[in-house]
Scaffold this motif. Structure first.
Motif, PDB file in Angstrom:
ATOM      1  N   VAL A 179      -4.640 -10.561  -8.084  1.00 46.88           N
ATOM      2  CA  VAL A 179      -4.482 -11.172  -9.404  1.00 46.88           C
ATOM      3  C   VAL A 179      -5.830 -11.749  -9.825  1.00 46.88           C
ATOM      4  O   VAL A 179      -6.490 -12.454  -9.058  1.00 46.88           O
ATOM      5  N   ARG A 180      -6.226 -11.409 -11.036  1.00 49.75           N
ATOM      6  CA  ARG A 180      -7.420 -11.993 -11.652  1.00 49.75           C
ATOM      7  C   ARG A 180      -7.002 -12.468 -13.042  1.00 49.75           C
ATOM      8  O   ARG A 180      -6.760 -11.634 -13.933  1.00 49.75           O
ATOM      9  N   GLY A 181      -6.889 -13.764 -13.209  1.00 50.96           N
ATOM     10  CA  GLY A 181      -6.445 -14.273 -14.499  1.00 50.96           C
ATOM     11  C   GLY A 181      -5.053 -13.776 -14.815  1.00 50.96           C
ATOM     12  O   GLY A 181      -4.124 -13.941 -14.012  1.00 50.96           O
ATOM     13  N   ASN A 182      -4.929 -13.146 -15.970  1.00 49.58           N
ATOM     14  CA  ASN A 182      -3.620 -12.621 -16.371  1.00 49.58           C
ATOM     15  C   ASN A 182      -3.486 -11.132 -16.087  1.00 49.58           C
ATOM     16  O   ASN A 182      -2.687 -10.447 -16.721  1.00 49.58           O
ATOM     17  N   THR A 183      -4.296 -10.668 -15.152  1.00 50.63           N
ATOM     18  CA  THR A 183      -4.244  -9.244 -14.828  1.00 50.63           C
ATOM     19  C   THR A 183      -3.865  -9.057 -13.366  1.00 50.63           C
ATOM     20  O   THR A 183      -4.395  -9.730 -12.485  1.00 50.63           O
ATOM     21  N   LEU A 184      -2.935  -8.135 -13.177  1.00 54.73           N
ATOM     22  CA  LEU A 184      -2.517  -7.784 -11.814  1.00 54.73           C
ATOM     23  C   LEU A 184      -3.044  -6.393 -11.502  1.00 54.73           C
ATOM     24  O   LEU A 184      -2.819  -5.445 -12.268  1.00 54.73           O
ATOM     25  N   TYR A 185      -3.757  -6.277 -10.412  1.00 57.69           N
ATOM     26  CA  TYR A 185      -4.282  -4.986  -9.980  1.00 57.69           C
ATOM     27  C   TYR A 185      -3.411  -4.482  -8.829  1.00 57.69           C
ATOM     28  O   TYR A 185      -3.197  -5.206  -7.853  1.00 57.69           O
ATOM     29  N   VAL A 186      -2.952  -3.258  -8.974  1.00 56.95           N
ATOM     30  CA  VAL A 186      -2.033  -2.689  -7.989  1.00 56.95           C
ATOM     31  C   VAL A 186      -2.652  -1.404  -7.426  1.00 56.95           C
ATOM     32  O   VAL A 186      -2.853  -0.429  -8.167  1.00 56.95           O
ATOM     33  N   VAL A 187      -2.968  -1.420  -6.145  1.00 56.99           N
ATOM     34  CA  VAL A 187      -3.526  -0.221  -5.512  1.00 56.99           C
ATOM     35  C   VAL A 187      -2.364   0.691  -5.116  1.00 56.99           C
ATOM     36  O   VAL A 187      -1.448   0.282  -4.395  1.00 56.99           O
ATOM     37  N   LEU A 188      -2.425   1.937  -5.602  1.00 57.41           N
ATOM     38  CA  LEU A 188      -1.336   2.886  -5.388  1.00 57.41           C
ATOM     39  C   LEU A 188      -1.762   3.986  -4.421  1.00 57.41           C
ATOM     40  O   LEU A 188      -2.855   4.541  -4.541  1.00 57.41           O
ATOM     41  N   GLY A 189      -0.882   4.306  -3.485  1.00 59.10           N
ATOM     42  CA  GLY A 189      -1.188   5.349  -2.514  1.00 59.10           C
ATOM     43  C   GLY A 189      -0.921   6.742  -3.035  1.00 59.10           C
ATOM     44  O   GLY A 189      -1.579   7.698  -2.644  1.00 59.10           O
ATOM     45  N   LEU A 190       0.072   6.891  -3.915  1.00 57.47           N
ATOM     46  CA  LEU A 190       0.452   8.194  -4.482  1.00 57.47           C
ATOM     47  C   LEU A 190       0.663   9.221  -3.358  1.00 57.47           C
ATOM     48  O   LEU A 190       0.007  10.266  -3.316  1.00 57.47           O
ATOM     49  N   LEU A 191       1.593   8.912  -2.487  1.00 57.81           N
ATOM     50  CA  LEU A 191       1.891   9.783  -1.356  1.00 57.81           C
ATOM     51  C   LEU A 191       3.113  10.640  -1.662  1.00 57.81           C
ATOM     52  O   LEU A 191       3.918  10.322  -2.536  1.00 57.81           O
ATOM     53  N   VAL A 192       3.237  11.712  -0.920  1.00 55.62           N
ATOM     54  CA  VAL A 192       4.435  12.549  -1.022  1.00 55.62           C
ATOM     55  C   VAL A 192       5.540  11.856  -0.235  1.00 55.62           C
ATOM     56  O   VAL A 192       5.469  11.739   0.978  1.00 55.62           O
ATOM     57  N   ASP A 193       6.569  11.399  -0.935  1.00 56.13           N
ATOM     58  CA  ASP A 193       7.599  10.592  -0.287  1.00 56.13           C
ATOM     59  C   ASP A 193       8.742  11.421   0.279  1.00 56.13           C
ATOM     60  O   ASP A 193       9.559  10.896   1.025  1.00 56.13           O
ATOM     61  N   ASN A 195       8.871  13.676   2.446  1.00 53.85           N
ATOM     62  CA  ASN A 195       8.863  14.005   3.867  1.00 53.85           C
ATOM     63  C   ASN A 195       8.504  12.730   4.609  1.00 53.85           C
ATOM     64  O   ASN A 195       8.195  11.714   3.998  1.00 53.85           O
ATOM     65  N   ASP A 196       8.575  12.777   5.890  1.00 49.56           N
ATOM     66  CA  ASP A 196       8.341  11.542   6.636  1.00 49.56           C
ATOM     67  C   ASP A 196       6.901  11.416   7.100  1.00 49.56           C
ATOM     68  O   ASP A 196       6.603  10.624   7.959  1.00 49.56           O
ATOM     69  N   LYS A 197       6.019  12.193   6.531  1.00 47.39           N
ATOM     70  CA  LYS A 197       4.631  12.124   6.959  1.00 47.39           C
ATOM     71  C   LYS A 197       3.753  11.409   5.943  1.00 47.39           C
ATOM     72  O   LYS A 197       2.626  11.080   6.222  1.00 47.39           O
ATOM     73  N   TYR A 198       4.242  11.211   4.759  1.00 50.20           N
ATOM     74  CA  TYR A 198       3.528  10.460   3.721  1.00 50.20           C
ATOM     75  C   TYR A 198       2.100  10.974   3.525  1.00 50.20           C
ATOM     76  O   TYR A 198       1.135  10.247   3.674  1.00 50.20           O
ATOM     77  N   THR A 199       2.017  12.228   3.237  1.00 52.46           N
ATOM     78  CA  THR A 199       0.709  12.812   2.986  1.00 52.46           C
ATOM     79  C   THR A 199       0.264  12.492   1.562  1.00 52.46           C
ATOM     80  O   THR A 199       1.076  12.442   0.642  1.00 52.46           O
ATOM     81  N   PRO A 200      -1.025  12.274   1.377  1.00 57.28           N
ATOM     82  CA  PRO A 200      -1.501  11.909   0.033  1.00 57.28           C
ATOM     83  C   PRO A 200      -1.519  13.118  -0.907  1.00 57.28           C
ATOM     84  O   PRO A 200      -1.823  14.232  -0.503  1.00 57.28           O
ATOM     85  N   ARG A 201      -1.161  12.848  -2.169  1.00 49.76           N
ATOM     86  CA  ARG A 201      -1.239  13.918  -3.175  1.00 49.76           C
ATOM     87  C   ARG A 201      -2.674  14.157  -3.615  1.00 49.76           C
ATOM     88  O   ARG A 201      -3.034  15.228  -4.089  1.00 49.76           O
ATOM     89  N   GLY A 202      -3.485  13.136  -3.522  1.00 52.25           N
ATOM     90  CA  GLY A 202      -4.861  13.189  -3.975  1.00 52.25           C
ATOM     91  C   GLY A 202      -5.414  11.781  -3.931  1.00 52.25           C
ATOM     92  O   GLY A 202      -4.862  10.910  -3.242  1.00 52.25           O
ATOM     93  N   PRO A 203      -6.480  11.526  -4.653  1.00 53.60           N
ATOM     94  CA  PRO A 203      -7.045  10.175  -4.641  1.00 53.60           C
ATOM     95  C   PRO A 203      -6.031   9.136  -5.120  1.00 53.60           C
ATOM     96  O   PRO A 203      -5.196   9.410  -5.984  1.00 53.60           O
ATOM     97  N   GLY A 204      -6.133   7.953  -4.552  1.00 48.44           N
ATOM     98  CA  GLY A 204      -5.275   6.871  -4.996  1.00 48.44           C
ATOM     99  C   GLY A 204      -5.691   6.355  -6.366  1.00 48.44           C
ATOM    100  O   GLY A 204      -6.663   6.826  -6.972  1.00 48.44           O
ATOM    101  N   LYS A 205      -4.922   5.392  -6.847  1.00 45.25           N
ATOM    102  CA  LYS A 205      -5.204   4.821  -8.155  1.00 45.25           C
ATOM    103  C   LYS A 205      -5.050   3.317  -8.095  1.00 45.25           C
ATOM    104  O   LYS A 205      -4.379   2.793  -7.201  1.00 45.25           O
ATOM    105  N   VAL A 206      -5.643   2.674  -9.089  1.00 51.12           N
ATOM    106  CA  VAL A 206      -5.372   1.254  -9.298  1.00 51.12           C
ATOM    107  C   VAL A 206      -4.702   1.113 -10.655  1.00 51.12           C
ATOM    108  O   VAL A 206      -5.234   1.585 -11.672  1.00 51.12           O
ATOM    109  N   ALA A 207      -3.523   0.530 -10.644  1.00 47.66           N
ATOM    110  CA  ALA A 207      -2.833   0.251 -11.899  1.00 47.66           C
ATOM    111  C   ALA A 207      -3.217  -1.150 -12.364  1.00 47.66           C
ATOM    112  O   ALA A 207      -3.193  -2.097 -11.568  1.00 47.66           O
ATOM    113  N   VAL A 208      -3.590  -1.248 -13.617  1.00 47.25           N
ATOM    114  CA  VAL A 208      -3.981  -2.537 -14.192  1.00 47.25           C
ATOM    115  C   VAL A 208      -2.822  -3.018 -15.068  1.00 47.25           C
ATOM    116  O   VAL A 208      -2.454  -2.364 -16.041  1.00 47.25           O
TER     117      VAL A 208
END
Lengths: 384, 686
Positions: A179-193, A195-208
């Protein structure tokens, strides 16, 4: 001498229930610590989450000065993590058979419960918690749609920041919050859910997320350089940047620690790559008060997981010297205010805490014992 | 640690099975002279004539009540049963604090433990086809193998009594439970033929209090019911016996929902199981023209198929997995009477087992392994001191060759090559029994070494989180016990009493436990456990009344912490009283009335290895009545009579009032047990 020990235990509040106290004076490093006064350079106790993942766990308090553990001070779930935010310690209980997907808070000091244990709903799988400037509590739901908003006083989940549109499977796998001020930064893994291996689809993201709007809404996103962010964001010493471990596909390539400029809403690339750790991926990292960096480098596909502890220079992106410590099933780091590094060691035959002090002295032998193995990630917080 | 707990539950429920050897029956040493006395197949052990402490439970089937094998096993001291739900749910057995995989289970001499997982799900063995259950506690006969750290259970199916007999029963009750049993036995020429067909099913949709995942916040609890907890099962068994020969064919099919934990109920995951077995036994006295030489031989083939599907990825992701196993084996026993006071027995044994599986979604083989076992047991039975003292030294040697094929590596798992592994395990035993001057009182003592091999999954699994280790050591244990058995007919033979008291101890090393790490759970050999305890039991039958009671004290502690092993109660007790009485009134002269009352209790039970979560005293009550007229019997049962579903669990450091949290009663955390249930049964027999 026996009487003296009893007196000391009583002074520590353990005499009435001796079986919950673990004395660590028989370990090599502890012998140099036991009897020493509590260090004046920082917090005096370490709260450690412990669990064997087959039944609900608990937390123990480790006295940094007296080298003494008071076990079972807090009841936790099967897969707990701890996070201190200001004068509160938050407990996230993740997927478990009985005590699962909930959040609760305790006051610092004293560990008195604050509000109620609050359910996040089936499958939420909470990974991180943050508190807004308005006091609202946000929880990253790795198995859910985004970020849950909870009211601990009422014991209810009151809302949700829906980020499901950012991932084709509807589960964007948030792992870390800031949290910075009134902004919440959320780091997202963007994994394939699915299957049980949670492989990444590609680069992660940050949601603002704009917390000032009502309800809070997604304002923008920016891409990360690496894939599969893991663990929490850690401030980079001397800068405004945040750092987070990227595991990629756990193969030891394309992994490292990524540098994120939250204010500028941009990734600044890797601060250190897996090339610098001989193609091992970085499980956890921490900085002591003097800015010394330590990282745990995991050898891909080793069974049990082999971990090497290195010092590293975040400015040069290189490790410093040879591995300080090598073991298996060590997975989590925490640095106290005295320049010491604490390591959680889960190994079945010698679980407990390991310690690296400022001069590099370490307890190579038996770990400082805990009642149950320490949790493997985000399970240590320092308390006054 | 993502979804680890769910995976553990999956492994528990979906993969239960395990491997072992056949049993030859032993003719009894009889005083004052040694003779081969009982030539019937499946000779019944006698508590005073066998060195191991053994409980024989007789089953009346098809019965007048809805009763499971698990409920019936409570009649034996030292046995603990744990279930994930009500009737039809996964059921694990423990003897003297052992794990389920440390108990060898046989059905008419066919080993039901499979190499894939080890433990036997007792819900897959219907009770009503059984004639009796033999429970060997701590020490087992050499013919029941070495992989029996806890003990062994031998299930013996019904045999024909008389020229012909028929029976049928139908039951219906709470939670949509229904059951139908058909039995027919008839002499066909020289053969005694029996056929048994059974169906059972239930919706399993009992109500419970859902804690909403928050054990410390009762304000958000809500009333819920169990979903996807149904099952249907069919069991068929054919047997033909003539003097010295028995042929059996059996098949069991079950399809069931896999409901998940109370908080995370699973809607779509299903498990289908199919098990078929053929077996043949033969025995003969006077082998090779030697009157003192007798022999027994057995051969079997057993196959199992398990299909687990989770299309909605409710549990671990989309799953469509089929696992197969095939085991064939044979055993023999040659016994020679040496003089008047000694029996020598030599028992060879060979078993081979294959396990393979297909991941239908990935179109890949998930596991492929096989294990060949050879064993040789030598038993000497020596009668001393005018046959009042019987000494029984046994040595058994097992050789195993285990191979696993290379698996597709998981994300975190190392790529494995083909694995070969050999194990040679010696399990020596010594039994002693002394017939005291007091008639019917026998003092017994035993000591022996037992072991359990790592399962195929322990060795070769590469299932994402579960990653096998080929270098695991077998679990091993030294078991010992000493005690007394008193058995005597009373009142001119109309009444009978059997009493028993025993002290037992065990020291188990190299226990295999799963260590959870970063995105993996791997098996490791951990330190052992040391147990000691006391068993006592009393069985009294007098005319049409019966009383069965037992009490077990168990102090089982982990060697590394000194704390009690989780899930094993310190105190367990059981009482059942029952009876039948003909009504003497004129109009009701053809009627009889019967009933029973049963109670079980346990205490001193912890949920966790740190002993911070302690359950209160648990009691369970059941009662039933039945009326009989001619060949027909109508029975009514009430299980869990007091509707015990919630308990105040002590959780150290919790925010619950007085650190006591209201929780559903469960054997396995997160799997609530049903409340009060009613059943009606109509049965007929001639």
């Amino acid at each position: 001498m026996k009487r003296l020990v009893i007196v000391v235990m009583f002074a520590l509040g353990c005499a009435s229930d001796g079986k919950n106290c673990v004395d660590c004076k028989d370990t090599a490093l502890a012998s140099s610590l036991c009897g020493a006064p509590a260090p004046a350079c920082g917090d005096s106790t370490l709260l450690v989450a412990e669990s064997d993942y087959t039944a609900p766990g608990h937390a123990s308090v480790f006295d940094l000065g007296a080298c003494h553990t008071k076990a079972n001070v807090l009841a936790l779930g099967e897969d707990p993590v701890l996070k201190r935010i200001g004068d509160q310690v938050y407990v996230l209980n993740r997927e478990g058979a009985t005590d699962a997907d909930n959040v609760k808070a305790f006051a610092v000091p004293g560990l008195a419960p604050q509000g109620k244990q609050t359910s996040l709903g089936k499958g939420a799988d909470p990974y991180d918690v943050a508190v807004g400037t308005d006091g609202r509590v946000y929880v990253a739901e790795f198995g859910g749609k985004g970020v849950g908003i909870v009211d601990l006083a009422q014991g209810q989940k009151t809302g949700e920041i829906d980020l499901s549109s950012l991932d084709p499977d509807g589960k964007p796998n948030p792992v870390a919050l800031a949290v910075r001020g009134n902004t919440l930064y959320v780091v997202l893994g963007l994994l394939v859910d699915d299957n049980d291996k949670y492989t990444p689809r590609g680069p992660g993201k940050v949601a603002v997320v704009d917390l000032a709007s009502s309800p809070a809404k997604l304002a923008s996103t920016f891409a990360l350089t690496g894939q599969n962010p893991t663990g929490w964001m850690v401030p980079e010493p001397g800068t405004d940047n945040m750092l987070i471990a990227m595991w990629n596909d756990l193969s030891g390539s394309g992994a490292g620690i990524e540098r994120i400029d939250l204010a500028g809403q941009a990734s600044k690339g890797f601060a250190i790559t897996s090339d610098a750790t001989d193609h091992r991926y970085i499980g956890d990292f921490a900085f002591t008060s003097d800015g010394t960096g330590y990282l745990l480098a995991f050898t891909p596909k080793s069974t049990p997981l082999k971990a090497d502890l290195f010092r590293f220079d975040v400015k040069t992106g290189r490790t410093v010297g040879a591995a300080i410590f090598t073991g298996s099933s060590i997975s989590s780091l925490a640095a106290d205010g005295c320049g010491r590094l604490w390591i959680s060691d889960q190994s079945k035959d010698k679980p407990g805490l390991r310690l690296i002090d400022g001069s590099g002295v370490q307890n190579q032998g038996r770990a400082l014992p805990t009642a149950l193995p320490p949790a493997f990630a985000q399970g240590m917080v320092f308390l006054p | 640690m993502r979804r680890f707990v769910r995976k553990a539950a999956l492994a528990l429920i979906a993969l239960a099975a395990g491997a072992r050897a056949a049993r030859a029956q032993q003719p009894e040493l009889s005083v004052p002279e040694v003779r081969v006395e009982d030539t019937r197949l499946a000779a019944q052990p006698q508590p005073t004539e066998d060195s191991p402490f053994v409980t024989v439970i007789h089953v009346t089937a098809p019965g007048t009540e809805v009763r499971s094998l698990a409920e019936t096993l409570a009649e034996s001291a030292g046995v603990q049963i744990r279930q994930t739900g009500g009737l039809g749910a996964y059921t694990a057995v423990s003897i003297r604090g052992s794990s389920s995989a440390q108990v060898a289970v046989f059905l008419d001499g066919v080993p039901l433990n499979r190499g894939a997982v080890g433990g036997v799900d007792l819900s897959t063995v219907p009770l009503d086809r059984l004639e009796r259950i033999e429970v060997y506690r701590g020490q087992v006969p050499a013919e029941l193998g070495g992989q029996a750290i806890g003990g062994a259970i031998n299930l013996v199916t019904r045999g024909l009594r008389g020229a012909s007999e028929s029976a049928a029963s139908a039951s219906y009750g709470s939670f949509g439970t229904r059951k139908l049993d058909l039995y027919r036995g008839q002499q066909l020429g020289l053969w005694d033929a029996t056929a048994f067909l059974s169906y059972a099913g239930s919706e399993g949709d009992f109500g419970f209090r859902n804690l909403n995942g928050t054990t410390e916040n009762s304000a958000d609890d809500f009333a819920d019911y169990r979903r996807n907890n149904d099952f249907d099962q069919l069991d068929a068994h054919l047997s033909a016996r003539r003097r010295g020969l028995q042929l059996s064919a059996q098949t069991f099919w079950k399809q069931q929902g896999v409901p998940g934990t109370e908080f995370a109920q699973i809607q779509t995951a299903r498990l289908d199981s199919l098990r078929s077995a053929l077996s043949a036994q033969a025995e003969r006295n006077g082998l090779a023209g030697v009157a003192a030489l007798s022999g027994h031989a057995q051969a079997f083939v057993i196959t199992e198929r398990r299909h687990f599907s989770d299309p909605a990825a409710d549990m671990v992701g989309p799953t469509d997995q089929v696992d197969w196993s095939l085991a064939v084996g044979g055993s023999g026993r040659a016994q020679l009477a040496v003089g008047q006071h000694q029996l020598l027995a030599l028992a060879p044994e060979v078993t081979a087992e294959w396990q393979w599986g297909d991941d239908r979604l990935a179109q890949a083989s998930s596991i492929g392994a096989w294990r060949v076992q050879g064993a040789l047991a030598l038993t000497d039975t020596i009668a001393l001191a005018s046959d009042r003292v019987v000494l029984e030294p046994v040595v058994r040697a097992d050789l195993y060759d285990t191979r696993g094929s290379a698996q597709l590596p998981g994300v975190t798992a190392p790529a494995m090559g083909d694995i070969e592994r050999s194990d040679a395990v010696l399990s020596p035993r010594l039994g002693l029994r002394v017939r005291t001057p007091l008639e019917g009182l026998v003092v017994k003592g035993n000591v022996g070494r037992y072991f359990r091999l790592p399962t195929f999954y322990d060795l070769y699994a590469n299932l994402g989180y579960f990653v096998g280790r080929p270098d695991l050591r077998p679990e091993s244990s030294w078991n010992g016990d000493v005690g007394a058995v008193y058995e005597r007919a009373l009142g001119g033979g109309d009444a009978r009493v059997v009493g028993e008291a025993a002290f037992f101890a065990s020291s188990t090393q190299d226990l295999i436990a799963y260590q959870t790490g970063v995105r993996t759970a791997i098996p490791v050999n951990v330190s052992g456990a040391t147990g000691r305890g006391v068993e006592s039991s009393l069985a009294l039958t007098a005319r049409s009344l019966s009383l069965t009671a037992n009490y077990t004290f168990l102090d089982l502690r982990a060697d590394d912490t000194g704390l009690r092993v989780a899930g094993r109660p310190a105190h367990e007790g059981y009482v059942r009283v029952g009876g039948d009485r003909a009504l003497g009134w004129r109009r009701w002269r053809a009627w009889s009335l019967g009933g029973y009352y049963e109670t079980r209790l346990n205490a001193g039970l912890y949920a966790d290895a740190a002993n911070t979560i302690e359950f209160p005293l648990r009691t369970y009550h059941a009662v039933g009545v039945h009326v009989t007229r001619g060949a027909f019997t109508l029975g009514f049962d009430v299980k869990n009579l007091l509707d015990a579903q919630l308990e105040q669990v002590f959780r150290r450091g919790s925010a619950c009032p007085d650190q006591r949290c209201l929780s559903p009663i469960a054997d396995f955390g997160g799997y609530p047990l049903p409340g009060r249930a009613f059943y009606a049964t109509l049965s007929w027999k001639e």
